[in-house]
Structures are given as structure tokens and as C-alpha cells.
Design a protein around this motif. Structure first.
Motif, mmCIF file in Angstrom:
data_model
loop_
_atom_site.group_PDB
_atom_site.id
_atom_site.type_symbol
_atom_site.label_atom_id
_atom_site.label_comp_id
_atom_site.label_asym_id
_atom_site.label_seq_id
_atom_site.Cartn_x
_atom_site.Cartn_y
_atom_site.Cartn_z
ATOM 1 N N GLN A 30 31.886 32.839 33.627
ATOM 2 C CA GLN A 30 31.152 32.149 34.678
ATOM 3 C C GLN A 30 31.415 32.822 36.022
ATOM 4 O O GLN A 30 32.556 33.098 36.374
ATOM 5 C CB GLN A 30 31.583 30.674 34.756
ATOM 6 N N GLY A 31 30.364 33.061 36.767
ATOM 7 C CA GLY A 31 30.503 33.726 38.058
ATOM 8 C C GLY A 31 30.881 32.756 39.159
ATOM 9 O O GLY A 31 30.945 31.544 38.975
ATOM 10 N N THR A 32 31.153 33.288 40.337
ATOM 11 C CA THR A 32 31.503 32.488 41.504
ATOM 12 C C THR A 32 30.328 32.463 42.476
ATOM 13 O O THR A 32 29.298 33.095 42.259
ATOM 14 C CB THR A 32 32.724 33.104 42.207
ATOM 15 N N THR A 219 29.175 46.226 40.964
ATOM 16 C CA THR A 219 29.535 45.171 40.017
ATOM 17 C C THR A 219 30.725 45.596 39.165
ATOM 18 O O THR A 219 30.958 46.793 38.957
ATOM 19 C CB THR A 219 28.350 44.838 39.094
ATOM 20 N N ALA A 220 31.446 44.610 38.669
ATOM 21 C CA ALA A 220 32.603 44.915 37.824
ATOM 22 C C ALA A 220 32.222 45.696 36.563
ATOM 23 O O ALA A 220 32.874 46.694 36.239
ATOM 24 C CB ALA A 220 33.332 43.618 37.456
ATOM 25 N N VAL A 235 37.141 43.545 42.049
ATOM 26 C CA VAL A 235 35.829 42.905 42.118
ATOM 27 C C VAL A 235 35.739 41.748 41.132
ATOM 28 O O VAL A 235 35.210 40.677 41.443
ATOM 29 C CB VAL A 235 34.718 43.941 41.834
ATOM 30 N N SER A 236 36.264 41.936 39.931
ATOM 31 C CA SER A 236 36.230 40.882 38.925
ATOM 32 C C SER A 236 37.022 39.658 39.375
ATOM 33 O O SER A 236 36.624 38.520 39.110
ATOM 34 C CB SER A 236 36.786 41.410 37.596
ATOM 35 N N ASP A 242 38.838 36.629 37.384
ATOM 36 C CA ASP A 242 39.439 37.237 36.204
ATOM 37 C C ASP A 242 39.958 38.620 36.600
ATOM 38 O O ASP A 242 39.170 39.515 36.922
ATOM 39 C CB ASP A 242 38.402 37.362 35.086
ATOM 40 N N PRO A 243 41.287 38.843 36.579
ATOM 41 C CA PRO A 243 41.837 40.146 36.995
ATOM 42 C C PRO A 243 41.724 41.224 35.935
ATOM 43 O O PRO A 243 42.139 42.354 36.175
ATOM 44 C CB PRO A 243 43.302 39.812 37.291
#
Length: 473
Positions: A30-32, A219-220, A235-236, A242-243
Motif C-alpha cells: 500500500q502506498g502513502t 520510483t522505487a 524512496v521505498s 518499507d525499507p
């Protein structure tokens, strides 16, 4: 931190597997709000393209008065952006997959800000053709990369809703173009100056868009698949919380897969294959039918005798595009209920029937019926055009995402360029009613593709079952 260290074949294969694993993890997360906000920034590109493409449809009458072009040269002027866009679609996606999304976003807007004002200083029709041809490259490159960005920065479900807002943004650009041009006409701006200002004004939203993009990152998934692991982890963390702990905190050189393997990758999976083929057909059919009838709607209404006043025609056309904007906003919201197949079938079906009714109304000189048919056709077109690029982008493997978007956008430009170039000639050959009836068959082709080719892919998330080395083998 060292970087770009070459690896043996075995180590490189392990890096490929690791990067694929990380990319799939991101695509299923899920994105932010950060990712969703950038999604809107990508969609804003379409407003710029819409202004440039459709403002000229309301300015052609003034350009014709100044330069007196032949029907063939007039069609070439109208289609020049689309022809240039063919090259932008081809190379823009390729560049975005190799150099990154951000590089494409910045360079394309810089080019547009420079080229758009030059249209206001041309002294001959051929100069306008050349500039508009060059303008097509950054516009198509930007959109191809933008769709890849949306699919990689937003979560599933939301990413396709955002991608399906393409038509709504087109409608907003069209309405703004009509409004500004009509205001200048009412204000009595000299017509020779009016068309130059109208075309050059596209640089204004492009400049704001350029400034808004200065702080965005790649983008990641794009960073991961290019071996930029250190930045990808950062970026992630921002976009997905999420690292990506499975990745090393350093960069490596990962050999990029050959673009020649893109189609082989698409063809290797039946869902990807059928969805991509539909996307290509849909892109061509929607823009071909809209490019002919929609782009020349003011001309069609004038030839049908519905309005002899340019300002009245603009206001009438603007009202139709406002209705189309409503359709463009509703379409993405109901896609989750009726699916991609449903929205495409309804859109192309409505467009096909409306174009047939419009042809009959033109032949019988039924002005009111023509207006209703044109409004219905626009509603259908804005549903039909919502998901061709979205489906194409969704089902493509991440490492080919921008390439797939660029390839899909080739059909957008090809369909539009062919009809914009030939429609003036077709009008002269068979008349307005006959030309409109012929165009309806294009919408029918889109309906059949949605019904018999497209599998339902709402919520689809890619699963790259084959490594790049096996695909290339």
C-alpha cells in the motif's frame, strides 16, 4: 559507498532475482499520500497535452485565413504533433527504463516550455508543421513515463483509478482551451494574433508542472531494477514505509534487458498478451474515432449548418466537453464495479451508436439530434478511452513498464495521426455524413476487442515468472 562493480554471471543472476523480489514486494504494498500526490502530478501532464492538441482545432480557421493552406497541408499541421508523438512514445519509454523516470519528466517539460512559444512566431505554415512535430516528442515521452510512474508509485486498485483519469484531465484541458480562446474572441483580439497566443499559452501550465516536478524522485521499482539499491531503499521508505531490508545498502551494475525481449515477455503470458493486444487496439480505436469526429467537432457542426457563429460554436462545443469531463470523472469511479471490460464495452458501444445517429442527423439536417448524438458520443468516448493505457501499463513487467507504456502510446498517436491527416480529405470525398458513418466502424472495432479479447484484469499485479536471462534465451 562503492558502486558499479561488475559481477560474474552467477552473481549477476542472483542480483536479478533479488531485484525482481524487491520490485514485486513494492508493487504489492500500500502506498502513502506521497505516492498518490505524485500520481496527480503525472496526470497533470495530460492537461498540457490536451491544451496543445485541441486548442488548434478552434484556431485552424484563423490559421487558414493567414496562410491559405491546401487540405493536405492543413491535415499535416493538425497531425504533426501526433506524428512527432510516435517517436516520443518509442524512445521516451526506452529512455525512462534506462535513465530513470525523473530524467524524462524534467527534460520533456523543459523542451515543451521552449518549443510551445515558438509557435507564435512562425511566418509560414511549414514552420508551424515542424515545430508541432518536435512538440510531439516531449509530450508523448512524458506521458509514457508518467503512466509507468503511476503504476509503480501507487497501490493496486488506486493506481488503475488514477490511470483511468486520463480522459477527465483531457476534458479539463479542452474546456480551458475553449474558454480562453472564446474570451479572446469576445474581447476582440485580432485573429492573426489570437491563434499565436492560443498556441503559445500551452507553455504556461508546462512551466508550473516543471517547477512542481523538480523535487520528485524516481520510483522505487525503477531504481531497484537499475541497481540503484541505496536510493531505492530511501524512496521505498517514504512512499511505502518499507525499507526493503532484503536489499544491500549499496548500488550495483545490473545489465539491462534488451528491448527486443519486451514483446517476447508480453507474449509469454496469455493474460499479458490478451490485455496488451486489447490496449493497443483500444488506444488506436479511441483516438482514431475521437480524433476524426471530436477534433473536428466545431467543423462538423459548422458544415451541418447548426451554427455559423464561431463564438456560438465554441460555446456549444465547450458545453459538450463539460459533459465529457463529467463522464471522464465518473468512468474511473465505476471501474471497480463493472471492471475494465465493462467500462470499455459501454464506452465503445455508446460511441458506435452515437456516431451512426450523428451521421443520419447530418444527412437529414436534424440539428438538435446531431447535438444530442455528439454529446452522447463524447460520453462514450471518454469511457472508451479511460483504460487502454492503464491496462497496457498494469500488465507489463516492471523492468519493461515504461517501454510498454511507450509502445502502447504509439497506437494512440498512430490512430490519431492517421485520422487527423486523412479526415479533411475524407470530408471532401464522401461528405460529413459519410465520413462520420465510416468513423463509427472504428468504435465498433474497439467494442469487439473489449468483448472478445480483453480478460478482466482489475486489481492485476504482475508476477514475473521468468528471469530476464531465461526470457532472452
Amino acid at each position: 559507498m562503492s558502486s558499479d562493480r561488475p559481477f560474474s554471471a552467477a552473481t549477476h543472476e542472483e542480483l536479478l532475482a533479488l531485484s525482481d523480489q524487491a520490485a514485486r514486494r513494492v508493487m504489492n504494498t500500500q502506498g502513502t499520500k506521497s505516492g498518490q500526490g505524485v500520481g496527480w502530478l503525472m496526470m497533470a501532464t495530460i492537461l498540457v497535452e490536451s491544451w496543445d492538441i485541441y486548442s488548434i482545432s478552434f484556431l485552424l480557421v484563423f490559421i487558414k485565413h493567414d496562410f491559405h493552406p491546401s487540405a493536405l497541408l492543413l491535415g499535416l499541421t493538425s497531425s504533426a504533433v501526433q506524428l512527432g508523438g510516435l517517436f516520443g512514445a518509442i524512445f521516451g519509454g526506452w529512455l525512462a527504463d534506462r535513465l530513470g523516470r525523473r530524467w524524462v519528466f524534467i527534460s520533456t517539460m523543459v523542451l515543451f516550455v521552449i518549443l510551445a512559444p515558438l509557435q507564435g512566431f512562425v511566418t509560414a505554415m511549414w514552420q508551424l508543421v515542424i515545430i508541432r512535430f518536435l512538440l510531439g516528442f516531449p509530450l508523448s515521452s512524458d506521458l509514457a513515463s508518467g503512466y509507468a510512474y503511476i503504476m509503480e508509485a501507487m497501490p493496486r486498485g488506486k493506481r488503475e483509478v488514477m490511470g483511468n483519469r486520463k480522459q477527465a484531465m483531457f476534458a479539463v484541458g479542452e474546456v480551458l482551451a475553449i474558454a480562453v480562446i472564446t474570451v479572446m474572441m469576445i474581447a476582440g483580439v485580432d485573429h492573426s494574433l489570437l491563434w499565436r497566443i492560443g498556441l503559445a499559452l500551452g507553455a504556461v501550465p508546462a512551466l508550473f508542472l516543471l517547477l512542481g516536478r523538480m523535487n520528485i524522485t524516481d520510483t522505487a521499482p525503477s531504481l531497484i531494477l537499475r541497481g540503484k539499491f541505496h536510493q531505492a531503499k530511501q524512496v521505498s521508505q517514504v512512499m511505502f514505509h518499507d525499507p526493503l531490508d532484503m536489499l544491500p545498502d549499496r548500488d550495483y551494475r545490473i545489465k539491462r534487458p534488451s528491448t527486443a525481449n519486451f514483446l517476447k515477455s508480453i507474449w509469454s503470458d496469455p493474460v499479458r498478451r490478451r490485455a496488451s493486444v486489447f490496449g493497443w487496439i483500444s488506444n488506436a480505436a479511441q483516438t482514431a474515432s475521437f480524433g476524426a469526429f471530436g477534433f473536428y467537432l466545431p467543423t462538423v457542426l459548422g458544415l451541418a449548418g447548426f451554427s455559423k457563429d464561431p463564438i456560438g460554436t465554441n460555446l456549444m462545443t465547450g458545453a459538450i466537453y463539460c459533459l465529457a469531463a463529467v463522464s471522464g470523472f465518473i468512468g474511473p469511479q465505476i471501474t471497480s464495479r463493472i471492471g475494465h471490460r465493462g467500462i470499455a464495452q459501454w464506452g465503445f458501444g455508446i460511441s458506435f451508436v452515437s456516431l451512426l445517429v450523428a451521421a443520419i442527423a447530418i444527412q437529414a439536417n436534424f440539428g438538435i439530434v446531431l447535438l444530442i448524438a455528439a454529446a452522447a458520443m463524447m460520453w462514450g468516448q471518454y469511457w472508451a478511452g479511460t483504460n487502454g493505457m492503464t491496462v497496457t501499463a498494469m500488465v507489463a513487467p516492471t523492468r519493461y513498464k515504461a517501454t510498454a507504456c511507450g509502445f502502447g502510446y504509439i497506437f494512440v498517436k498512430l490512430g490519431s495521426a492517421v485520422t487527423l491527416f486523412l479526415f479533411p480529405v475524407l470530408l471532401e470525398a464522401v461528405g460529413t455524413a459519410g465520413a462520420t458513418a465510416i468513423v463509427s466502424l472504428i468504435a465498433l472495432a474497439g467494442f469487439l476487442a473489449a468483448r472478445y479479447i480483453l480478460p478482466e484484469v482489475y486489481g492485476y499485479v504482475e508476477a514475473e515468472h521468468m528471469s530476464v536471462s531465461r526470457i532472452a534465451a
